[in-house]
Write a protein that holds these residues in place. Structure first.
Motif, mmCIF file in Angstrom:
data_model
loop_
_atom_site.group_PDB
_atom_site.id
_atom_site.type_symbol
_atom_site.label_atom_id
_atom_site.label_comp_id
_atom_site.label_asym_id
_atom_site.label_seq_id
_atom_site.Cartn_x
_atom_site.Cartn_y
_atom_site.Cartn_z
ATOM 1 N N THR A 25 -28.973 22.686 -59.668
ATOM 2 C CA THR A 25 -28.966 23.454 -60.915
ATOM 3 C C THR A 25 -28.268 24.796 -60.714
ATOM 4 O OG1 THR A 25 -30.997 22.405 -61.684
ATOM 5 C CG2 THR A 25 -30.444 24.529 -62.662
ATOM 6 N N GLU A 26 -28.569 25.476 -59.629
ATOM 7 C CA GLU A 26 -27.939 26.771 -59.354
ATOM 8 C C GLU A 26 -26.448 26.620 -59.097
ATOM 9 O OE1 GLU A 26 -29.021 29.907 -59.780
ATOM 10 O OE2 GLU A 26 -30.695 28.841 -60.674
ATOM 11 N N LEU A 27 -26.047 25.565 -58.402
ATOM 12 C CA LEU A 27 -24.617 25.337 -58.169
ATOM 13 C C LEU A 27 -23.882 25.107 -59.481
ATOM 14 C CD1 LEU A 27 -24.626 23.107 -54.967
ATOM 15 C CD2 LEU A 27 -23.788 25.445 -55.183
ATOM 16 N N ILE A 28 -24.472 24.323 -60.359
ATOM 17 C CA ILE A 28 -23.859 24.091 -61.667
ATOM 18 C C ILE A 28 -23.741 25.401 -62.431
ATOM 19 C CG2 ILE A 28 -24.232 23.029 -63.937
ATOM 20 C CD1 ILE A 28 -25.435 20.618 -62.361
ATOM 21 N N ASN A 29 -24.787 26.222 -62.386
ATOM 22 C CA ASN A 29 -24.751 27.520 -63.071
ATOM 23 C C ASN A 29 -23.646 28.416 -62.535
ATOM 24 O OD1 ASN A 29 -26.873 26.936 -64.794
ATOM 25 N ND2 ASN A 29 -28.412 27.806 -63.445
ATOM 26 N N VAL A 30 -23.507 28.492 -61.226
ATOM 27 C CA VAL A 30 -22.486 29.383 -60.667
ATOM 28 C C VAL A 30 -21.086 28.852 -60.963
ATOM 29 C CG1 VAL A 30 -22.283 28.477 -58.292
ATOM 30 C CG2 VAL A 30 -21.930 30.882 -58.743
ATOM 31 N N TYR A 31 -20.880 27.553 -60.893
ATOM 32 C CA TYR A 31 -19.559 26.998 -61.212
ATOM 33 C C TYR A 31 -19.227 27.232 -62.683
ATOM 34 C CZ TYR A 31 -19.707 24.744 -56.638
ATOM 35 O OH TYR A 31 -19.775 24.489 -55.294
ATOM 36 N N TRP A 32 -20.211 27.122 -63.548
ATOM 37 C CA TRP A 32 -20.015 27.389 -64.965
ATOM 38 C C TRP A 32 -19.594 28.847 -65.171
ATOM 39 C CZ3 TRP A 32 -19.821 24.435 -69.264
ATOM 40 C CH2 TRP A 32 -19.881 25.088 -70.483
ATOM 41 N N GLY A 35 -16.041 29.437 -63.920
ATOM 42 C CA GLY A 35 -15.100 28.893 -64.890
ATOM 43 C C GLY A 35 -14.971 29.773 -66.122
ATOM 44 N N ALA A 36 -16.091 30.272 -66.611
ATOM 45 C CA ALA A 36 -16.072 31.152 -67.784
ATOM 46 C C ALA A 36 -15.328 32.447 -67.469
ATOM 47 C CB ALA A 36 -17.497 31.460 -68.243
ATOM 48 N N TYR A 37 -15.549 32.991 -66.267
ATOM 49 C CA TYR A 37 -14.873 34.226 -65.861
ATOM 50 C C TYR A 37 -13.363 34.007 -65.772
ATOM 51 C CZ TYR A 37 -13.389 38.198 -63.081
ATOM 52 O OH TYR A 37 -12.725 39.302 -62.634
ATOM 53 N N ILE A 38 -12.957 32.937 -65.134
ATOM 54 C CA ILE A 38 -11.525 32.645 -65.010
ATOM 55 C C ILE A 38 -10.915 32.432 -66.381
ATOM 56 C CG2 ILE A 38 -9.855 30.926 -64.195
ATOM 57 C CD1 ILE A 38 -11.672 30.595 -61.703
ATOM 58 N N SER A 39 -11.605 31.686 -67.234
ATOM 59 C CA SER A 39 -11.105 31.435 -68.589
ATOM 60 C C SER A 39 -10.930 32.738 -69.357
ATOM 61 C CB SER A 39 -12.070 30.509 -69.334
ATOM 62 O OG SER A 39 -11.619 30.282 -70.642
ATOM 63 N N LEU A 40 -11.900 33.625 -69.261
ATOM 64 C CA LEU A 40 -11.821 34.913 -69.950
ATOM 65 C C LEU A 40 -10.655 35.742 -69.426
ATOM 66 C CD1 LEU A 40 -13.092 36.889 -71.975
ATOM 67 C CD2 LEU A 40 -14.496 37.745 -70.091
ATOM 68 N N GLN A 41 -10.476 35.761 -68.116
ATOM 69 C CA GLN A 41 -9.372 36.528 -67.540
ATOM 70 C C GLN A 41 -8.023 35.989 -68.023
ATOM 71 O OE1 GLN A 41 -9.925 39.394 -65.747
ATOM 72 N NE2 GLN A 41 -12.031 38.916 -66.323
ATOM 73 N N ASN A 51 -1.435 34.057 -60.907
ATOM 74 C CA ASN A 51 -2.861 33.863 -60.619
ATOM 75 C C ASN A 51 -3.348 32.506 -61.098
ATOM 76 O OD1 ASN A 51 -2.595 37.041 -61.209
ATOM 77 N ND2 ASN A 51 -4.034 36.616 -59.556
ATOM 78 N N ARG A 52 -2.849 32.065 -62.223
ATOM 79 C CA ARG A 52 -3.286 30.775 -62.761
ATOM 80 C C ARG A 52 -2.970 29.665 -61.767
ATOM 81 N NH1 ARG A 52 -2.270 28.914 -68.808
ATOM 82 N NH2 ARG A 52 -2.305 31.158 -68.907
ATOM 83 N N ASN A 53 -1.816 29.715 -61.183
ATOM 84 C CA ASN A 53 -1.430 28.679 -60.219
ATOM 85 C C ASN A 53 -2.091 28.885 -58.870
ATOM 86 O OD1 ASN A 53 0.225 27.428 -62.090
ATOM 87 N ND2 ASN A 53 1.991 28.661 -61.534
ATOM 88 N N GLY A 54 -2.581 30.076 -58.597
ATOM 89 C CA GLY A 54 -3.166 30.369 -57.295
ATOM 90 C C GLY A 54 -4.670 30.227 -57.221
ATOM 91 N N THR A 55 -5.320 29.856 -58.326
ATOM 92 C CA THR A 55 -6.780 29.786 -58.304
ATOM 93 C C THR A 55 -7.291 28.697 -57.375
ATOM 94 O OG1 THR A 55 -6.746 28.426 -60.288
ATOM 95 C CG2 THR A 55 -7.149 30.793 -60.584
#
Length: 69
Positions: A25-32, A35-41, A51-55
């Motif tokens: 559950t915690e792993l899913i939360n952190v990956y979520w 992903g949200a942070y990268i999407s926002l950036q 950066n998009r290609n380097g993630t």
């Protein structure tokens, strides 16, 4: 195997299952959140195409050297 010993094994197995579930559950939360942070950036154009290609390199090696993420 005695009944008491069997009960102890069952208790340990139950606790182990709950621990695994909590970790997952915690792993899913952190990956979520990652992903949200990268999407926002990307949406805010804070990160460019470079950066998009380097993630992908973020997932190759954790600072501790652990490659399991």
């Amino acid at each position: 195997m005695t009944k008491q010993f069997t009960q102890i094994v069952l208790l340990i197995q139950e606790a182990r299952g709950k621990a695994i579930s909590a970790v997952n559950t915690e792993l899913i939360n952190v990956y979520w959140k990652v992903g949200a942070y990268i999407s926002l950036q990307l949406q805010q154009a804070v990160w460019g195409e470079k950066n998009r290609n380097g993630t992908g390199c973020l997932y190759q090696k954790e600072p501790s050297g652990d490659k399991r993420i």
